[in-house]
Design a protein around this motif. Structure first.
Motif, PDB file in Angstrom:
ATOM      1  N   GLY A   1      30.614 -11.627  -2.023  1.00 61.39           N
ATOM      2  CA  GLY A   1      29.207 -11.202  -2.031  1.00 61.39           C
ATOM      3  C   GLY A   1      29.002  -9.880  -2.737  1.00 61.39           C
ATOM      4  O   GLY A   1      28.025  -9.688  -3.473  1.00 61.39           O
ATOM      5  N   ARG A   2      29.919  -8.952  -2.539  1.00 59.45           N
ATOM      6  CA  ARG A   2      29.831  -7.653  -3.211  1.00 59.45           C
ATOM      7  C   ARG A   2      30.032  -7.811  -4.715  1.00 59.45           C
ATOM      8  O   ARG A   2      29.411  -7.136  -5.515  1.00 59.45           O
ATOM      9  CB  ARG A   2      30.855  -6.677  -2.639  1.00 59.45           C
ATOM     10  N   MET A   3      30.922  -8.716  -5.088  1.00 62.47           N
ATOM     11  CA  MET A   3      31.167  -8.958  -6.506  1.00 62.47           C
ATOM     12  C   MET A   3      29.933  -9.569  -7.173  1.00 62.47           C
ATOM     13  O   MET A   3      29.561  -9.182  -8.285  1.00 62.47           O
ATOM     14  CB  MET A   3      32.398  -9.852  -6.678  1.00 62.47           C
ATOM     15  N   VAL A   4      29.296 -10.505  -6.484  1.00 60.32           N
ATOM     16  CA  VAL A   4      28.072 -11.131  -7.003  1.00 60.32           C
ATOM     17  C   VAL A   4      26.999 -10.076  -7.245  1.00 60.32           C
ATOM     18  O   VAL A   4      26.317 -10.095  -8.272  1.00 60.32           O
ATOM     19  CB  VAL A   4      27.570 -12.216  -6.023  1.00 60.32           C
ATOM     20  N   MET A   5      26.869  -9.138  -6.332  1.00 55.71           N
ATOM     21  CA  MET A   5      25.840  -8.102  -6.473  1.00 55.71           C
ATOM     22  C   MET A   5      26.101  -7.212  -7.696  1.00 55.71           C
ATOM     23  O   MET A   5      25.181  -6.609  -8.231  1.00 55.71           O
ATOM     24  CB  MET A   5      25.743  -7.246  -5.206  1.00 55.71           C
ATOM     25  N   ARG A   6      27.360  -7.144  -8.139  1.00 55.98           N
ATOM     26  CA  ARG A   6      27.691  -6.367  -9.338  1.00 55.98           C
ATOM     27  C   ARG A   6      27.631  -7.219 -10.603  1.00 55.98           C
ATOM     28  O   ARG A   6      28.034  -6.782 -11.675  1.00 55.98           O
ATOM     29  CB  ARG A   6      29.081  -5.748  -9.188  1.00 55.98           C
ATOM     30  N   GLY A   7      27.168  -8.467 -10.464  1.00 55.12           N
ATOM     31  CA  GLY A   7      27.032  -9.335 -11.623  1.00 55.12           C
ATOM     32  C   GLY A   7      28.286 -10.092 -11.993  1.00 55.12           C
ATOM     33  O   GLY A   7      28.340 -10.738 -13.036  1.00 55.12           O
ATOM     34  N   LEU A   8      29.305 -10.044 -11.143  1.00 60.93           N
ATOM     35  CA  LEU A   8      30.556 -10.749 -11.407  1.00 60.93           C
ATOM     36  C   LEU A   8      30.496 -12.156 -10.816  1.00 60.93           C
ATOM     37  O   LEU A   8      29.668 -12.445  -9.955  1.00 60.93           O
ATOM     38  CB  LEU A   8      31.731  -9.974 -10.806  1.00 60.93           C
ATOM     39  N   ILE A   9      31.385 -13.007 -11.270  1.00 64.39           N
ATOM     40  CA  ILE A   9      31.456 -14.377 -10.747  1.00 64.39           C
ATOM     41  C   ILE A   9      32.776 -14.499  -9.990  1.00 64.39           C
ATOM     42  O   ILE A   9      33.837 -14.691 -10.597  1.00 64.39           O
ATOM     43  CB  ILE A   9      31.374 -15.412 -11.877  1.00 64.39           C
ATOM     44  N   PRO A  10      32.727 -14.364  -8.676  1.00 64.96           N
ATOM     45  CA  PRO A  10      33.975 -14.405  -7.900  1.00 64.96           C
ATOM     46  C   PRO A  10      34.449 -15.835  -7.665  1.00 64.96           C
ATOM     47  O   PRO A  10      33.672 -16.780  -7.746  1.00 64.96           O
ATOM     48  CB  PRO A  10      33.558 -13.760  -6.578  1.00 64.96           C
ATOM     49  N   THR A  11      35.730 -15.954  -7.384  1.00 63.47           N
ATOM     50  CA  THR A  11      36.279 -17.237  -6.968  1.00 63.47           C
ATOM     51  C   THR A  11      36.339 -17.245  -5.443  1.00 63.47           C
ATOM     52  O   THR A  11      36.256 -16.198  -4.798  1.00 63.47           O
ATOM     53  CB  THR A  11      37.701 -17.444  -7.529  1.00 63.47           C
ATOM     54  N   GLU A  12      36.484 -18.421  -4.880  1.00 65.57           N
ATOM     55  CA  GLU A  12      36.635 -18.527  -3.431  1.00 65.57           C
ATOM     56  C   GLU A  12      37.921 -17.800  -3.044  1.00 65.57           C
ATOM     57  O   GLU A  12      38.921 -17.852  -3.759  1.00 65.57           O
ATOM     58  CB  GLU A  12      36.711 -19.999  -3.021  1.00 65.57           C
ATOM     59  N   CYS A  13      37.885 -17.100  -1.930  1.00 72.53           N
ATOM     60  CA  CYS A  13      39.086 -16.369  -1.515  1.00 72.53           C
ATOM     61  C   CYS A  13      39.324 -16.534  -0.017  1.00 72.53           C
ATOM     62  O   CYS A  13      38.412 -16.813   0.749  1.00 72.53           O
ATOM     63  CB  CYS A  13      38.977 -14.892  -1.878  1.00 72.53           C
ATOM     64  N   MET A  14      40.581 -16.366   0.344  1.00 68.20           N
ATOM     65  CA  MET A  14      40.981 -16.426   1.745  1.00 68.20           C
ATOM     66  C   MET A  14      41.057 -15.000   2.272  1.00 68.20           C
ATOM     67  O   MET A  14      41.620 -14.122   1.625  1.00 68.20           O
ATOM     68  CB  MET A  14      42.350 -17.104   1.874  1.00 68.20           C
ATOM     69  N   VAL A  15      40.478 -14.788   3.457  1.00 69.17           N
ATOM     70  CA  VAL A  15      40.443 -13.454   4.045  1.00 69.17           C
ATOM     71  C   VAL A  15      40.885 -13.540   5.502  1.00 69.17           C
ATOM     72  O   VAL A  15      40.497 -14.452   6.226  1.00 69.17           O
ATOM     73  CB  VAL A  15      39.015 -12.848   3.965  1.00 69.17           C
ATOM     74  N   ARG A  16      41.706 -12.563   5.902  1.00 68.28           N
ATOM     75  CA  ARG A  16      42.081 -12.410   7.317  1.00 68.28           C
ATOM     76  C   ARG A  16      41.163 -11.353   7.913  1.00 68.28           C
ATOM     77  O   ARG A  16      40.936 -10.311   7.305  1.00 68.28           O
ATOM     78  CB  ARG A  16      43.526 -11.933   7.450  1.00 68.28           C
ATOM     79  N   PHE A  17      40.658 -11.636   9.090  1.00 73.36           N
ATOM     80  CA  PHE A  17      39.818 -10.689   9.816  1.00 73.36           C
ATOM     81  C   PHE A  17      40.537 -10.344  11.108  1.00 73.36           C
ATOM     82  O   PHE A  17      40.945 -11.237  11.843  1.00 73.36           O
ATOM     83  CB  PHE A  17      38.469 -11.327  10.199  1.00 73.36           C
ATOM     84  N   ARG A  18      40.686  -9.066  11.392  1.00 70.66           N
ATOM     85  CA  ARG A  18      41.266  -8.658  12.671  1.00 70.66           C
ATOM     86  C   ARG A  18      40.196  -7.904  13.433  1.00 70.66           C
ATOM     87  O   ARG A  18      39.649  -6.908  12.969  1.00 70.66           O
ATOM     88  CB  ARG A  18      42.481  -7.757  12.484  1.00 70.66           C
ATOM     89  N   ASP A  19      39.888  -8.399  14.628  1.00 70.84           N
ATOM     90  CA  ASP A  19      38.920  -7.733  15.495  1.00 70.84           C
ATOM     91  C   ASP A  19      39.559  -6.422  15.942  1.00 70.84           C
ATOM     92  O   ASP A  19      40.641  -6.410  16.523  1.00 70.84           O
ATOM     93  CB  ASP A  19      38.600  -8.622  16.696  1.00 70.84           C
ATOM     94  N   LYS A  20      38.905  -5.318  15.660  1.00 75.59           N
ATOM     95  CA  LYS A  20      39.477  -3.999  15.965  1.00 75.59           C
ATOM     96  C   LYS A  20      39.575  -3.731  17.460  1.00 75.59           C
ATOM     97  O   LYS A  20      40.360  -2.890  17.880  1.00 75.59           O
ATOM     98  CB  LYS A  20      38.647  -2.901  15.302  1.00 75.59           C
ATOM     99  N   PHE A  21      38.806  -4.449  18.265  1.00 75.40           N
ATOM    100  CA  PHE A  21      38.806  -4.191  19.705  1.00 75.40           C
ATOM    101  C   PHE A  21      39.747  -5.117  20.462  1.00 75.40           C
ATOM    102  O   PHE A  21      40.366  -4.704  21.433  1.00 75.40           O
ATOM    103  CB  PHE A  21      37.391  -4.307  20.249  1.00 75.40           C
ATOM    104  N   THR A  22      39.881  -6.370  20.013  1.00 74.56           N
ATOM    105  CA  THR A  22      40.733  -7.324  20.722  1.00 74.56           C
ATOM    106  C   THR A  22      42.034  -7.623  19.984  1.00 74.56           C
ATOM    107  O   THR A  22      42.919  -8.259  20.539  1.00 74.56           O
ATOM    108  CB  THR A  22      39.998  -8.665  20.922  1.00 74.56           C
ATOM    109  N   SER A  23      42.144  -7.215  18.719  1.00 73.89           N
ATOM    110  CA  SER A  23      43.282  -7.493  17.833  1.00 73.89           C
ATOM    111  C   SER A  23      43.411  -8.976  17.475  1.00 73.89           C
ATOM    112  O   SER A  23      44.403  -9.379  16.866  1.00 73.89           O
ATOM    113  CB  SER A  23      44.604  -6.987  18.419  1.00 73.89           C
ATOM    114  N   GLU A  24      42.441  -9.778  17.859  1.00 73.84           N
ATOM    115  CA  GLU A  24      42.463 -11.198  17.497  1.00 73.84           C
ATOM    116  C   GLU A  24      42.308 -11.320  15.982  1.00 73.84           C
ATOM    117  O   GLU A  24      41.498 -10.644  15.371  1.00 73.84           O
ATOM    118  CB  GLU A  24      41.315 -11.948  18.178  1.00 73.84           C
TER     119      GLU A  24
END
Length: 177
Positions: free
Chosen positions: A83-106
């Motif tokens: 989404g940030r790349m799109v806002m800069r006019g770039l065409i991003p590819t689909e990407c895999m992201v890991r999210f870690r909850d800072k409070f539960t570490s999940e």
């Protein structure tokens, strides 16, 4: 005026019906990163009961809740999100992201992609973000990988010769003895 309001209402109802049938989280953000739309799936993925609750939450609270990482565990700068790349006019590819909850570490895994919403002049106005959770699949893949490593370790450590072949008779595994 009443007729155009009725057409707008009907179009909005149809759009909401379509979006409610999508199995992905969908958000729309402006140039400042503020969310201007979030479906209920997106909200539940990031820990809110519904889209309205997510939109009402201060963006800092939502942003600061998770640590973003690449699949290898290294930090992922927010500027590299599709989404940030799109806002800069770039065409991003689909990407895999890991999210870690800072409070539960999940930890959870998502596939992210984004597209631009442009005005009549072609200027990017908003980024549409689409994400689907793949945490369960990643856990299964990791369990399979560990199981295969364990099996290979066992086969390498036994004193007898073990050979496996595929249906064509080609050797696919042979332990060192």
């Amino acid at each position: 005026l009443a007729e155009s309001e009725e057409r707008y209402r009907e179009a909005n109802e149809k759009l909401n019906a379509v979006i409610s049938g999508v199995a992905e989280g969908i958000t729309m953000q402006d140039h400042d990163g503020r969310l201007v739309y979030a479906n209920d799936i997106a909200a539940r993925i990031v820990g809110y009961p519904d889209g309205a609750s997510l939109l009402a939450a201060p963006i800092g609270d939502v942003r600061d809740k998770y640590e973003l990482m690449r699949p290898d565990g290294s930090p992922l700068p927010r500027e590299e999100l599709p989404g940030r790349m799109v806002m800069r006019g770039l065409i991003p590819t689909e990407c895999m992201v890991r999210f870690r909850d800072k409070f539960t570490s999940e930890e959870r895994w998502m596939m992210l992609r984004a597209s631009a919403v442009k005005d009549a002049d072609g200027k990017v106005q908003f980024a549409l973000n689409f994400f689907r959770e793949i945490t369960e699949q990643r856990r299964k893949d990791e369990a399979l990988r560990i199981s295969q490593e364990w099996f290979a370790t066992v086969l390498r450590s036994i004193g007898d010769a073990v050979i496996t072949t595929n249906p064509r008779g080609e050797i696919t595994f042979m332990n060192p003895i």
